[in-house]
Scaffold this motif. Sequence first.
Motif, PDB file in Angstrom:
ATOM      1  N   THR A 266       0.851  -1.192   0.000  1.00  6.47           N
ATOM      2  CA  THR A 266       0.000   0.000   0.000  1.00  6.47           C
ATOM      3  C   THR A 266       0.888   1.243   0.000  1.00  6.47           C
ATOM      4  O   THR A 266       2.073   1.175   0.343  1.00  6.47           O
TER       5      THR A 266
ATOM      6  N   GLU B 156      -1.091   0.819  -6.402  1.00 10.71           N
ATOM      7  CA  GLU B 156      -0.698   0.223  -5.134  1.00 10.71           C
ATOM      8  C   GLU B 156      -1.747  -0.724  -4.554  1.00 10.71           C
ATOM      9  O   GLU B 156      -2.922  -0.621  -4.886  1.00 10.71           O
ATOM     10  N   GLY B 157      -1.270  -1.582  -3.647  1.00  8.97           N
ATOM     11  CA  GLY B 157      -2.155  -2.430  -2.854  1.00  8.97           C
ATOM     12  C   GLY B 157      -2.276  -3.834  -3.391  1.00  8.97           C
ATOM     13  O   GLY B 157      -2.112  -4.085  -4.590  1.00  8.97           O
TER      14      GLY B 157
ATOM     15  N   GLN C  56      -7.401  -1.085  -4.726  1.00  2.05           N
ATOM     16  CA  GLN C  56      -6.135  -0.576  -5.275  1.00  2.05           C
ATOM     17  C   GLN C  56      -6.319   0.868  -5.750  1.00  2.05           C
ATOM     18  O   GLN C  56      -7.371   1.227  -6.277  1.00  2.05           O
TER      19      GLN C  56
END
Length: 154
Positions: free
Chosen positions: A105, A127-128, A147
């Motif tokens: 993250t 991200e994520g 995300q």
Amino acid sequence: MIANEPVFRVLRIERGTTVDGPGFRTAIYLAGCSHHCPGCHNPQSWDPDGGQPMTLPEILAVVDEEDFNVTLTGGDPLYHPALTKTLVDALADSGRTVWLYTGYTWEQIQDRPELREAVARCEAVVEGPFVESLRDITLQFRGSSNQRIIRLKG
Ligand code: SF4
């Protein structure tokens, strides 16, 4: 290859993709991922010893065959943050924008200097982890709705 030259493990390089960021892009798939998201589309990418060894000049030579901007994905390019930083910086130096996909993250990236430095010159970070219950095929450039696309530039 020169002795002691850093070596990337590259699963594949795809030219002209339009699904991993804006416009036509060269997508570089780097081996190694520790997130092990259930439902991952590419579990064979988790092995850090997977793919083929390539040096930075060898990767840049492939990228230079096209005028496209670049996406780093995998696997997770932040599995080897120091190595990935050299690639991001070299691509940025060559005038290309870089999108980077990671299972970390944004908050985790901010907490770890080596991750933060690796993405510093990216245009965007997607991200994520992939969360199967939040999978949404209508999302642009993302697999699940948790995300986020973090834009660092532009
Ligand atoms: S971060 Fe990406 S490559 Fe790694 S397990 Fe999750 S979906 Fe798969």
